[in-house]
Enzyme design. Structure first.
Site, PDB file in Angstrom:
ATOM      1  N   HIS A  14      42.520  38.012  69.915  1.00 50.68           N
ATOM      2  CA  HIS A  14      41.504  37.927  68.856  1.00 50.68           C
ATOM      3  C   HIS A  14      40.679  39.207  68.750  1.00 50.68           C
ATOM      4  O   HIS A  14      39.500  39.182  68.422  1.00 50.68           O
ATOM      5  CB  HIS A  14      40.588  36.729  69.083  1.00 50.68           C
ATOM      6  CG  HIS A  14      41.263  35.398  69.056  1.00 50.68           C
ATOM      7  ND1 HIS A  14      41.324  34.615  67.918  1.00 50.68           N
ATOM      8  CD2 HIS A  14      41.936  34.719  70.002  1.00 50.68           C
ATOM      9  CE1 HIS A  14      41.977  33.489  68.193  1.00 50.68           C
ATOM     10  NE2 HIS A  14      42.374  33.541  69.450  1.00 50.68           N
ATOM     11  N   ASN A  63      40.354  27.441  65.902  1.00 52.97           N
ATOM     12  CA  ASN A  63      41.366  28.211  65.156  1.00 52.97           C
ATOM     13  C   ASN A  63      41.543  27.593  63.772  1.00 52.97           C
ATOM     14  O   ASN A  63      41.052  26.501  63.509  1.00 52.97           O
ATOM     15  CB  ASN A  63      42.711  28.146  65.893  1.00 52.97           C
ATOM     16  CG  ASN A  63      42.827  29.212  66.979  1.00 52.97           C
ATOM     17  OD1 ASN A  63      42.014  30.133  67.044  1.00 52.97           O
ATOM     18  ND2 ASN A  63      43.837  29.071  67.829  1.00 52.97           N
ATOM     19  N   TYR A 123      36.646  32.362  79.028  1.00 48.81           N
ATOM     20  CA  TYR A 123      35.816  33.067  78.044  1.00 48.81           C
ATOM     21  C   TYR A 123      34.637  33.780  78.703  1.00 48.81           C
ATOM     22  O   TYR A 123      34.322  34.923  78.376  1.00 48.81           O
ATOM     23  CB  TYR A 123      35.367  32.116  76.946  1.00 48.81           C
ATOM     24  CG  TYR A 123      36.500  31.712  76.036  1.00 48.81           C
ATOM     25  CD1 TYR A 123      36.590  32.195  74.756  1.00 48.81           C
ATOM     26  CD2 TYR A 123      37.503  30.864  76.489  1.00 48.81           C
ATOM     27  CE1 TYR A 123      37.643  31.858  73.922  1.00 48.81           C
ATOM     28  CE2 TYR A 123      38.555  30.517  75.670  1.00 48.81           C
ATOM     29  CZ  TYR A 123      38.622  31.012  74.391  1.00 48.81           C
ATOM     30  OH  TYR A 123      39.680  30.658  73.579  1.00 48.81           O
TER      31      TYR A 123
HETATM   32 FE1  HDE Z   1      41.155  31.775  73.205  1.00 53.41          FE
HETATM   33  N1  HDE Z   1      40.430  33.364  74.175  1.00 53.41           N
HETATM   34  N2  HDE Z   1      42.106  31.179  74.800  1.00 53.41           N
HETATM   35  N3  HDE Z   1      41.880  30.200  72.247  1.00 53.41           N
HETATM   36  N4  HDE Z   1      40.140  32.347  71.648  1.00 53.41           N
HETATM   37  C1  HDE Z   1      39.666  34.360  73.676  1.00 53.41           C
HETATM   38  O1  HDE Z   1      37.769  35.318  74.782  1.00 53.41           O
HETATM   39  C2  HDE Z   1      41.927  31.640  76.051  1.00 53.41           C
HETATM   40  C3  HDE Z   1      42.705  29.238  72.726  1.00 53.41           C
HETATM   41  C4  HDE Z   1      39.971  31.647  70.494  1.00 53.41           C
HETATM   42  O2  HDE Z   1      35.821  35.704  68.024  1.00 53.41           O
HETATM   43  C5  HDE Z   1      39.195  35.356  74.716  1.00 53.41           C
HETATM   44  O3  HDE Z   1      36.066  36.550  74.009  1.00 53.41           O
HETATM   45  C6  HDE Z   1      42.673  30.847  77.000  1.00 53.41           C
HETATM   46  C7  HDE Z   1      42.770  28.121  71.879  1.00 53.41           C
HETATM   47  C8  HDE Z   1      39.157  32.380  69.597  1.00 53.41           C
HETATM   48  O4  HDE Z   1      35.203  36.429  69.954  1.00 53.41           O
HETATM   49  C9  HDE Z   1      39.789  34.784  75.985  1.00 53.41           C
HETATM   50  C10 HDE Z   1      43.307  29.888  76.277  1.00 53.41           C
HETATM   51  C11 HDE Z   1      41.948  28.428  70.833  1.00 53.41           C
HETATM   52  C12 HDE Z   1      38.817  33.567  70.235  1.00 53.41           C
HETATM   53  C13 HDE Z   1      40.522  33.546  75.501  1.00 53.41           C
HETATM   54  C14 HDE Z   1      42.942  30.096  74.938  1.00 53.41           C
HETATM   55  C15 HDE Z   1      41.412  29.720  71.079  1.00 53.41           C
HETATM   56  C16 HDE Z   1      39.420  33.514  71.512  1.00 53.41           C
HETATM   57  C17 HDE Z   1      39.491  36.738  74.389  1.00 53.41           C
HETATM   58  C18 HDE Z   1      44.258  28.777  76.744  1.00 53.41           C
HETATM   59  C19 HDE Z   1      41.661  27.595  69.607  1.00 53.41           C
HETATM   60  C20 HDE Z   1      37.996  34.734  69.654  1.00 53.41           C
HETATM   61  C21 HDE Z   1      38.220  37.391  73.961  1.00 53.41           C
HETATM   62  C22 HDE Z   1      43.792  28.093  77.814  1.00 53.41           C
HETATM   63  C23 HDE Z   1      40.942  26.397  69.916  1.00 53.41           C
HETATM   64  C24 HDE Z   1      36.550  34.501  69.893  1.00 53.41           C
HETATM   65  C25 HDE Z   1      37.240  36.420  74.244  1.00 53.41           C
HETATM   66  C26 HDE Z   1      35.791  35.637  69.251  1.00 53.41           C
HETATM   67  C27 HDE Z   1      39.234  34.489  72.467  1.00 53.41           C
HETATM   68  C28 HDE Z   1      41.170  32.766  76.395  1.00 53.41           C
HETATM   69  C29 HDE Z   1      43.456  29.271  73.916  1.00 53.41           C
HETATM   70  C30 HDE Z   1      40.490  30.346  70.165  1.00 53.41           C
HETATM   71  C31 HDE Z   1      40.650  35.719  76.729  1.00 53.41           C
HETATM   72  C32 HDE Z   1      42.706  31.091  78.467  1.00 53.41           C
HETATM   73  C33 HDE Z   1      43.547  26.854  72.098  1.00 53.41           C
HETATM   74  C34 HDE Z   1      38.745  31.940  68.234  1.00 53.41           C
HETATM   75  O5  HDE Z   1      38.769  34.422  76.850  1.00 53.41           O
END
Ligand code: HDE
Length: 793
Positions: free
Chosen positions: A163, A236, A450
């Site tokens: 993202h 999402n 996060y």
């Molecule tokens: Fe993320 N996700 N994600 N994700 N995600 C990140 O956090 C993660 C997942 C989502 O605009 C990271 O700040 C894991 C689902 C958004 O700043 C990180 C898993 C969904 C954003 C991270 C998921 C998301 C992130 C990277 C599986 C939809 C952007 C940068 C367990 C519900 C937020 C950050 C923004 C960002 C980890 C799965 C949505 C790495 C470990 C499912 C919208 O922390």
């Protein structure tokens, strides 16, 4: 001159008399010692210690015990806090974290201000380095140069690991009616209650500078600055995910990101490693259907849904909880690009969605979404044919209808992209009383990740103090120090329980604090430390079929074309065949079509299923899953219309169209072979703000072709015009054509079947009627009926 305290004997800071200090000397020191003694003595023992034990206490922890101090002296760090000055300021206001405030506290406007260093030193010369003579060596003592260069050298911070590419805006959430019966969460406590929000939209796979219109999932992250703390709903634009357990997330992301050997492709899943991974992870099939659908190429962030994905809990003040899923539905409806258009836009304007959001908000066309909940009980969940802890599954709306609870409006663009959009940190662990987690194993990993990832991205544990991340609710705790610490805590107490701080800050107790729902674990015989998934998680195809079968024919064709495109980019045939083999379990017709269109020698056998007999689904068709189910309010707000002009066009009818569209909130651009002045057939001087080459047709939602032969001839002489007309027609967008403009249709090979295509409006004698029909088509979904594969126009 600051007041000088009468000097008194210094209080030893490393020993003390046996007797209770008295305020005998009527000086600060002894007064403080006396008050501190009195304060400490007023807490003879930890009265709440017994309440730390036993289930009942665990279910409803009490408030911490505090005593009122005889004065503020004991809780102060120093008696000299009264010696204020313009920098040190004054004494901290009792019980206030003064760092909590609106962003106005850090806004900077430099109008009429001379340049300074970061130390506030006025800069005499911002043009030249300090040298020993005009041609002499630059001097190390040039702190102005060094500071400027040094700060510049370190402007970049690590991008988000996923993202990374995103755009954001400020706004508010307004609650429709109080929901206190099902949740104590602050945003939902009263009808009309308004909570400030900051929302960031993003793609997933692309790096920070990558294109907006990639085929990808879109992040839809909302930070609610509630009066009970920050709540981050980090969702999402698709309601499911590729994997069911966080353990697989690094694998998934490594597979979709540019391949580690050659660093390609950028912002795309159409490559070997991604399809190798997902074809060995059949639980990803449902999500692949969503990603291959038009939802992965939204027309705008303003026209896409948002989903919390996971099952969460709502908890009311009595501690009763229900399960819920969060949905955001755009007022403008759900509208997407088509693939050919998305690819072209990527080249002409990689910032397409960022620009669209910015320009819409600048124009006052504030995007709006309705927040809806699917609320269901634990017992109802038990009876579902799928597991609500499985993030690859939806709860069909036909099974649990959506309940609208409020609206969100984005009405302010950031002042500074880096300070606000780049530095904002969304953490799924940021919840408030009234919102709680389920045991979804994917969510569990996110609760860790996060916060963790911000430590390296934002330089340590104090990223919550960055203004964009700071809550509006007061922050008081004993966390201290760490990189870039902003707050200056008063006093020497940084632990709880304490008496020297009067017990403050004290635990809030169940009445006010966040209490996890005492979710009842399963019966003892089912408890064991295990690494495994519930049986129902093994149903990898039922909802993939539900989604595909619930799409309109055009959407199904787009899904098939997307699979074909993506798999055609895979260089290993065995990987392609494995995908098709897996898809046979979801849609036999889709798999067969792909095997043919990918030139496979034969149709691969269907992959063995992890669960041969999945539970009978409650719903086999869900019309709500089609983008066409939410066309929106038909408004043309922020829709972009190109009016093609050239010297000699008839301006009068075009002027009428422009005015009607503008009144309705559409964005009209005069597009000519070159920008600048030209004269119409009537002699009116027009000023074209865009050219056929700098704003190609596919950047617009519709076009208007003029009358006036000279003008039409000038346009016809420029092949860009043909691209304009062809792309607009091919992408299913409306065209309004006056008089001689029909010649441009013919030249572009656009079939004219009067009355057959409501989005191809040729003005006959009823111009107002034609314009109305054009505007109706502009607010409606695309004209997919025009599509052929391959395209004829
Ligand atoms: Fe993320 N996700 N994600 N994700 N995600 C990140 O956090 C993660 C997942 C989502 O605009 C990271 O700040 C894991 C689902 C958004 O700043 C990180 C898993 C969904 C954003 C991270 C998921 C998301 C992130 C990277 C599986 C939809 C952007 C940068 C367990 C519900 C937020 C950050 C923004 C960002 C980890 C799965 C949505 C790495 C470990 C499912 C919208 O922390």
């Amino acid at each position: 001159m600051p007041n000088r305290r009468k000097t008194t004997r210094a209080t030893p800071t490393d020993s003390g008399p046996a007797g209770s200090p008295t305020a005998a000397n009527a000086d600060g020191i002894s007064q403080k010692a006396a008050d501190t003694q009195a304060l400490a003595a007023s807490i003879p023992f930890n009265t709440t210690k017994p309440q730390e034990h036993g289930l009942q206490n665990a279910l409803a922890p009490g408030e911490g015990d505090t005593v009122v101090a005889p004065s503020r002296l004991p809780s102060g760090s120093t008696l000299t806090e009264i010696n204020g000055n313009d920098k040190a300021g004054s004494v901290a206001v009792e019980g206030l974290n003064a760092s909590i405030d609106t962003l106005d506290r850090v806004r900077v406007d430099s109008a009429g201000r001379p340049l300074t260093t970061n130390q506030g030193t006025l800069i005499s010369d911002n043009q030249n380095s300090l040298k020993d003579g005009l041609r002499g060596p630059v001097l190390l003592e040039d702190f102005v140069l060094r500071e400027k260069i040094t700060h510049f050298d370190h402007e970049r911070i690590p991008e988000r690991i996923v993202h990374a590419r995103g755009s954001a805006a400020h706004g508010f959430f307004e609650c429709y009616d109080a929901l206190s019966d099902i949740t104590a969460a602050a945003p939902f406590q009263a009808a009309g209650k308004v909570t400030p929000v900051f929302v960031r939209f993003s793609t997933v796979a692309g790096e920070r500078g990558s294109k907006d219109t990639a085929r990808d999932v879109r992040g839809f992250a909302v930070k609610f600055y509630t009066d009970q703390g920050n709540w981050d709903l980090v969702g999402n634009n698709m309601p499911v995910f590729f994997i069911q357990d966080a353990m697989k997330f690094p694998d998934l992301i490594h597979a979709v990101k540019p391949e580690p050997h050659h660093g390609m492709p950028q912002a795309a899943s159409a490559h070997d490693t991604f399809w190798d991974f997902v074809s060995l992870m059949p639980e990803s099939t449902h999500m692949l259907m969503w990603q291959m659908s038009d939802r992965a190429i939204p027309r705008s962030y303003r026209t896409m849904q948002g989903f919390g994905v996971h099952t969460f809990r709502l908890v009311n003040a009595a501690g009763e909880s229900v399960f819920c899923k969060f949905h955001w539905n755009p007022t403008a409806g759900t509208h997407s690009l088509v693939w050919d258009e998305a690819v072209k836009i990527s080249g002409a304007d990689p910032d397409f969605h960022r620009r669209d959001l910015w320009e819409a908000i600048e124009a006052g066309a504030y995007p709006e979404w309705e927040l809806c909940l699917q609320v269901f009980t634990e017992d109802e969940a038990e009876r579902f044919s799928f597991d609500i802890l499985d993030a690859t599954k939806i709860i069909p709306e036909e099974l649990v209808p959506l309940r609208p609870v409020g609206r969100m409006v984005l009405n302010r663009n950031p002042d500074n992209f880096f300070a606000e959009t780049e530095q904002v940190a969304f953490c799924t662990s940021n919840v408030v009383p009234g919102i709680d987690f389920s045991n979804d194993p994917l969510l569990a990993g996110r609760i860790h990740s996060y916060v963790d990832t911000q430590l390296s991205r934002l330089g340590g544990p104090n990223f919550h103090e960055l203004p964009i991340n700071a809550p509006l609710a007061q922050v008081h705790n004993n966390q201290r120090d760490g990189m870039h610490r902003q707050a200056i805590p008063r006093g020497r107490v940084a632990y709880e329980p304490n008496s020297l701080g009067g017990g403050c800050p004290f635990q809030a107790g169940a009445a006010h604090g966040f209490v996890s729902v005492p979710a009842r674990l399963r019966a003892r015989e089912e408890q064991a430390k295990v690494r495994g998934k519930p049986e129902a998680f093994a149903d990898h195809y039922t909802q993939a079929t539900l989604f595909y079968d619930s799409q309109s024919p055009a959407e199904q064709a787009h899904i098939a074309a997307a699979f074909r495109f993506e798999l055609s980019k895979v260089t290993v045939p065995a990987v392609r065949e494995r995908v098709v083999a897996s898809l046979r379990n979801a849609s036999e017709s889709l798999a067969r079509q792909l095997a043919t269109e990918l030139g496979m020698p034969s149709l691969p056998d269907a992959l063995p299923k992890a669960l041969e007999q999945p539970a009978e689904p409650e719903v086999r068709l869900s019309p709500a899953l089609s983008l066409l189910a939410r066309p929106g309010d038909g408004a043309v707000t922020a829709r972009k219309v190109a009016v093609l002009v050239a010297a000699g066009v008839n301006w009068a009818p075009l002027a009428g169209v422009r005015d009607r569209l503008t009144q309705a909130g559409a964005v009209v651009r005069l597009v000519a072979p070159f920008i600048g002045l030209l004269r119409s057939a009537e002699g009116t001087e027009l000023d074209a703000e865009a050219s056929l080459e700098n704003e190609p047709g596919f950047l617009f939602d519709a076009i208007v072709l003029p009358d006036g032969q000279d003008g039409v001839d000038a346009l016809a002489a420029n092949a860009h015009t043909m691209d304009f007309v062809r792309d607009t027609y091919r992408h299913g967008k409306p065209l309004l054509v006056f008089g001689a403009g029909t010649g441009l249709l013919a030249a572009a090979g656009v079939p004219q079947q009067p009355g057959q295509d409501p989005a191809l409006v040729i003005v006959q004698d009823d111009a107002p009627g034609a314009v109305a029909a054009f505007m109706q088509a502009l607010g409606a979904p695309r004209r997919f009926e025009r599509e052929t594969d391959p395209p004829q126009v």
